[in-house]
Structures are given as structure tokens and as C-alpha cells.
Design a protein around this motif. Structure first.
Motif, PDB file in Angstrom:
ATOM      1  N   SER A   1       0.650   4.032  -2.896  1.00  0.00           N
ATOM      2  CA  SER A   1       0.218   5.400  -2.580  1.00  0.00           C
ATOM      3  C   SER A   1       1.232   6.425  -3.082  1.00  0.00           C
TER       4      SER A   1
ATOM      5  N   LYS B   1      -7.247  -1.621  -6.656  1.00  0.00           N
ATOM      6  CA  LYS B   1      -8.492  -0.917  -7.017  1.00  0.00           C
ATOM      7  C   LYS B   1      -8.470   0.505  -6.459  1.00  0.00           C
ATOM      8  N   GLU B   2      -8.107   0.649  -5.190  1.00  0.00           N
ATOM      9  CA  GLU B   2      -8.071   1.970  -4.543  1.00  0.00           C
ATOM     10  C   GLU B   2      -7.159   2.932  -5.308  1.00  0.00           C
ATOM     11  N   HIS B   3      -6.098   2.400  -5.902  1.00  0.00           N
ATOM     12  CA  HIS B   3      -5.118   3.256  -6.578  1.00  0.00           C
ATOM     13  C   HIS B   3      -5.263   3.248  -8.093  1.00  0.00           C
TER      14      HIS B   3
ATOM     15  N   LEU C   1     -12.452  -7.387  -8.973  1.00  0.00           N
ATOM     16  CA  LEU C   1     -11.185  -6.702  -8.668  1.00  0.00           C
ATOM     17  C   LEU C   1     -10.069  -7.112  -9.640  1.00  0.00           C
TER      18      LEU C   1
ATOM     19  N   VAL D   1      -7.511  -5.249  -3.487  1.00  0.00           N
ATOM     20  CA  VAL D   1      -8.253  -4.102  -2.942  1.00  0.00           C
ATOM     21  C   VAL D   1      -7.393  -2.841  -3.056  1.00  0.00           C
ATOM     22  N   LEU D   2      -6.128  -2.951  -2.707  1.00  0.00           N
ATOM     23  CA  LEU D   2      -5.216  -1.805  -2.806  1.00  0.00           C
ATOM     24  C   LEU D   2      -5.082  -1.345  -4.251  1.00  0.00           C
TER      25      LEU D   2
ATOM     26  N   TYR E   1      -5.809 -11.029  -1.984  1.00  0.00           N
ATOM     27  CA  TYR E   1      -7.026 -10.221  -1.919  1.00  0.00           C
ATOM     28  C   TYR E   1      -6.708  -8.785  -1.483  1.00  0.00           C
ATOM     29  N   THR E   2      -5.868  -8.654  -0.470  1.00  0.00           N
ATOM     30  CA  THR E   2      -5.486  -7.320   0.009  1.00  0.00           C
ATOM     31  C   THR E   2      -4.820  -6.517  -1.108  1.00  0.00           C
TER      32      THR E   2
ATOM     33  N   GLY F   1       0.823  -1.210   0.000  1.00  0.00           N
ATOM     34  CA  GLY F   1       0.000   0.000   0.000  1.00  0.00           C
ATOM     35  C   GLY F   1       0.857   1.261   0.000  1.00  0.00           C
TER      36      GLY F   1
END
Lengths: 342, 342
Positions: free
Chosen positions: A223, A257-259, A319, A254-255, A250-251, A219
Motif C-alpha cells: 500500500s 492484484k489489488e495493488h 492472479l 490477492v494483495l 494466495y493472500t 499489504g
């Protein structure tokens, strides 16, 4: 790679013991199907495609040692052997697909001599096909990797994991081999550190620049805009594209997708489970607590600490940007894409 | 807790050596400010509030040993001592806040005898205030924890980290102490395993049921609906609420958002940096690669592996449901909430 991580020697299987890497490149000769089953359980050999290949050789080895010449009795014994082999690990689809193929090959044989021949040739064929598939996956997937990309990958999905060229790590190696300036961020992949121990070892041998990170650094680097795509392998993929893969995948999805970072899965079609509509039905292996509380024998938590140790998690299809198979790259809706591949 | 993790003995500071936990409860007597500085650098004492408290005692100890009775010369020497102490670790705000307070206390003294008295009493006061703050935080935060909650926490934020009752872990302990049936998921917190070593140790002593997980299991448990809230501490908080905390915190915040799970930060107001508008300006400590490539002395990656090791990441304010301080619980917009606290 100095030698093959999985090599069939006619009457035994030679494997590189992945539990001893990177400290030691130790090969094991496994002469009995039970030895291969134990090697799979103990992760001396791991990675869904490699497990499938070794399971096929285990069935062949087991078959070669059956003494009866009565066909029905032979097949009964063989089914017992297959039960032992399939009991090793529950999640990777390739294991079940490979032994099913082996059983079909045996059942097609007219007598025990021909069955034994068929078992060996089928296992060799499965190995060759899986190896070829990873070559094709790497070729197709490399097209998704741009020059100068920083690629994040998880666990180990190279030659060690596939008995071939690799899935996700194969894509990375291929892209680098095409002259693209690739940088890799390799997650260490707790608890068993396949990233730190195995991916780092393979990338170093391949001369591809990489940075080893702890799992929770992904992450941080995303970021900061330091990840261009994520690419991982798979243990089992349901018809809708839901993907079981090494815990932590999975984590990362999700990360990603967020970015707004593409998230790719690379896997041979043998990893698809056409009997499962959704990922929720994929059995998740729970492994020994000691894998978490001890690292290479050293205790890291107080005595008596309760631990969870699921070996896989499920990444839902929405995802996943694309799944790279040897027959093509598919995208949402995956069920349709999969049908078109066939 | 059998003894205090940080105890002032008049002419020396006694600390519980956190690098030797959980195997050994070893106390160190630190008689020189340089010893405390080294203990901070080497993480024998860690956690933003505890670092602040120990830094204050280091300034006091350093001041007590200054021989000159000339006030100006004394203050000059003291500033040199403070430079050594502030050079230990760059991220935790409490360190800088504490030594600034110590310097002001010294500057208010009329002569070196009174300055020495003031330094000791100011350090003791900082310790008492931080301890009281964590008690209040725990009390306030416990109101956010429902009966039967499964609470996920990261790193260590208990008595060890605060020289008091704890921030995030204080909230958990308080809620459990109120009779709520709390279950804790404690991340191991690679690379230095403060969760596995320290939080597990504290939770075990407190008799609170917990499960130790690897950092990348957090998403797995959230996706299964097994996490009711996440609560973490902080190393430094900017005016807009952006929070620097142990590497991995940001990933947990992104995961919490994806799953609609409240994400709480618990920190004393001494962790706020009122000179910084945004988190991007918080300096992030990069620590030694060996912390990643070796676990308790054992190599886990090939020789020569390149490693990243940022000790903290920044969680943007919009991912934080609330910040629990000793003066109240604040929510977006944090700048306003913070002004109201004052």
C-alpha cells in the motif's frame, strides 16, 4: 553455501537439517530410505524440488538394499518402498513425478544388478536435471526483475528448497548477481518460519540486502508503493495454471492484484501436474496443530486451543502474471503455454 | 473473567499483565504514573480503549502526588506528567483524547484539592463511559452477526483491550450470548500474538468455539467460503473512515473485498480523530525489531537480520462495510455518518 544442502555419497544421502537452521548448520547422513522418508515428513528437507530429488535418492537407497535377485520380487519390494516414500507428504508434485521416473527406470532394467545401477544413475540424473532447471529458471526469471526493484518473496525457495540454485529465490539471487540493486522483503512464513529461518539465512550468505517482515506486513508495504513485484515458488501446478504453494501465497496474490503489482511463480516443469485440470483437485496437507501453538518449543496459545494448519493454499491462475519454468516463461492461458513448452 | 483487567483502587491501578498471558494470570499494582506509562509502552496493558482508560488513571495518579498547592504550578507539573504519558504510544487516539479530557477537568478546578478530586472522578468517569460504550457497541454490532456465522477477527479486542466488554470481540461475545451459534476464526496476530495469547484466552473463558489460525490463513478460509464476516477493532479513525488498526487489518480488508465478505470495524467514538481528514496522516508506531526476530525469547532469524515492525496499518474507508460505534452503526460516506452521530 558452504556445502551442498543435498549430497549423494554413493551409499547414503547427506542433507543439511533445515529444522536446525539458522542456529546450527548440522548435516545428517541418511543411510536408509526410511530415514529419508522421515526427514521429508519432519521437514528436515523441504521445498518441492528438493523433496523430489531426495525421494529419488530414497528409492535408489531402498533399491540398493533389496536382497532378492528375482526381478519380479525386487520390483514388488521396490513398489512397497515407493509407497512409504510417497506417503510422506501429499502436495508437492515433484515427489510423485520423481518416484514415478524411478519406478520406470527400475522397470526398464533386465536384472536386479542393472536395476540397482539404473536406480542410482536415475536419481543422480533427476538431481542434476532439477539443479540445471533451477539455474535456467533463475536466468530467465532475472529478466523480469528490474534494477532497483523491491521484490517480495514468501517461504524459502532457494538452494535449500531445490537442491539446486533456487526457484523464486534463485531468480532474486541471479538478478542481484547481474548487478541489479535488488532489495528483498522476505515474509517470515508462519507457522514454520521458513522465511525467517531459511530465506534470511540464504540471503545473508548471498550478501543481498533484505528486510524480514511478518506475513501480514505484505499489504502494508504494497500500500505504500514499496513492492515492485512478488515472486514465489510452487508445490504443484494444475494444467490451467492454478498453483498450490506455501500457505499465504494466495493472500499475497490477492494483495498484488489489488495493488497492480506483478505476481510471478517460479517452478520447474516437474511441478506441473498434467493429470489435474484445476487447482481445486490438488490435495492440501494438514499438518500438526503444535506447529501453530508452539514456536520452537514455546507455547504461544492456551492449552486446548483448536487450530487449523493447512500447509498450502491454491492461487488461481488469473492472479498469476507469469510462470517462470526452465523451458520458458508462460502466461495466460496457461494450458496453451504449457503445451507449447513441451 | 475472574477479576477486572483494569481496576482503580483509589491510590493505585491494578492491571492484569497481558504480556504474561496465557501462561499466567498475574496482576500488577501500579502506584506511580510512570509505572502506568511503562506498562503501556511495554504492552502490559494494550488496546486503544484500555490505553485511554489507563492513561486517564495515570494522569490522576500523577496529579494526586503533586505536592504544590499553587494552582498554576500544579497545572504546569500536570502538563509535564501528561507529556510523559502521551509519549508512550503514538497511534491509539483514545490515549490522547483521554488525557485531553483529564487536562480540561484539571483546568476547571479552582484549587489543587478540587483539581485532585476532579482528576480522580474524571478518570473513573472515562473508564465507566468507555466500558458502557463497549457494551453498547457489542449490543448494536451483534445485530450484524447472523446465527451460524463464522466470524473472523484479528488481534485482541475484548475485555483485555478495552477495560470494558470489548469492541469487535465484544460483538462476537454478545452475539454468542444471544444464543447464535457463532464460530470464530482468530488470527494469531504476529508479531506479538495477541490473538493466540489473549483472544484465545478470552474466547476459551467465554466458552465460544474458535479456531486459531496464522495470519496468512485468512485468505485460505475465505476462498473456501468459510468466513461470513470480518470484524476488527481500531486504534484511530480519521474523519473519512480510514482506520488505523493492528498490522494485518488492511490485508484482511483487501481479502474480504476480494471475496465479497462484509468487513466491520467496531470502536467507540473516542477512537475517532476529528482533527484528521484522512488515514494517511495517522502516525504509525514502529516497534522494536526483537518483537519479530524473537518469539517469547527464542531467536527465529539469523543474528543481524534487518526487520520492519510497524505496529499498525491503515484500512481505507472504501474497504469498510460499516463502523459500529456506541452511538450507532455508520456507513459510507463516513464523514456524514459521523456528523449525524454527534
Amino acid at each position: 553455501m558452504p556445502k551442498e544442502p543435498v549430497e549423494w555419497l554413493g551409499d547414503r544421502l547427506r542433507i543439511l537439517d533445515q529444522t536446525r537452521l539458522p542456529q546450527e548448520e548440522a548435516y545428517l547422513d541418511l543411510g536408509r530410505y526410511q530415514d529419508i522418508a522421515s526427514a521429508i515428513t519432519e521437514l528436515k528437507i523441504r521445498g518441492a524440488p528438493a523433496i523430489g530429488v531426495c525421494a529419488a535418492y530414497a528409492v535408489a537407497l531402498g533399491g540398493l538394499k533389496i536382497e532378492t535377485r528375482a526381478r519380479a520380487e525386487f520390483l514388488k519390494e521396490l513398489r512397497g518402498i515407493i509407497r512409504t516414500i510417497t506417503a510422506t507428504r501429499p502436495t508437492a508434485r515433484n515427489l510423485f513425478g520423481a518416484v514415478e521416473r524411478m519406478l520406470r527406470a527400475a522397470e526398464a532394467g533386465r536384472d536386479t544388478d542393472r536395476i540397482k545401477e539404473a536406480l542410482v544413475s536415475e536419481a543422480v540424473k533427476i538431481h542434476a536435471e532439477e539443479a540445471a532447471a533451477t539455474g535456467k529458471i533463475s536466468q530467465l526469471g532475472a529478466g523480469l526483475i528490474g534494477d532497483g526493484f523491491s521484490v517480495l518473496t514468501h517461504c524459502n525457495t532457494g538452494a535449500l528448497a531445490t537442491a539446486g540454485y533456487g526457484t523464486a529465490l534463485g531468480v532474486i539471487k541471479k538478478a542481484a548477481g547481474q548487478g541489479k540493486k535488488i532489495k528483498v522483503l522476505a515474509t517470515e512464513t508462519r507457522p514454520l518460519l521458513q522465511g525467517a529461518r531459511l530465506t534470511a539465512w540464504e540471503l545473508m550468505k548471498a550478501g543481498i540486502p533484505f528486510t524480514l517482515i511478518t506475513d501480514s506486513m505484505a499489504g502494508y508495504f504494497m500500500s505504500r508503493g514499496e513492492v515492485d513485484c512478488v515472486i514465489v515458488g510452487a508445490a504443484r501446478i494444475a494444467l490451467n495454471g492454478d498453483t498450490a504453494n506455501k500457505l499465504g501465497t494466495y493472500t499475497l496474490a490477492v494483495l498484488a492484484k489489488e495493488h497492480g503489482i506483478p505476481f510471478y511463480v517460479a517452478a520447474p516443469t516437474t511441478t506441473f501436474d498434467t493429470t489435474l485440470d484445476k487447482g481445486i483437485d490438488i490435495p492440501i496437507e494438514e499438518r500438526s496443530p503444535e506447529e501453530v501453538t508452539r514456536i520452537q518449543g514455546v507455547a504461544i496459545a492456551p492449552e486446548g486451543t483448536r487450530v487449523a494448519n493447512p500447509a498450502f493454499d491454491i492461487t488461481p491462475h488469473h492472479l498469476i502474471t507469469a510462470i517462470i519454468t526452465e523451458r520458458g516463461i508462460i502466461r495466460e492461458p496457461y494450458g496453451e503455454g504449457l503445451r507449447e513448452l513441451k
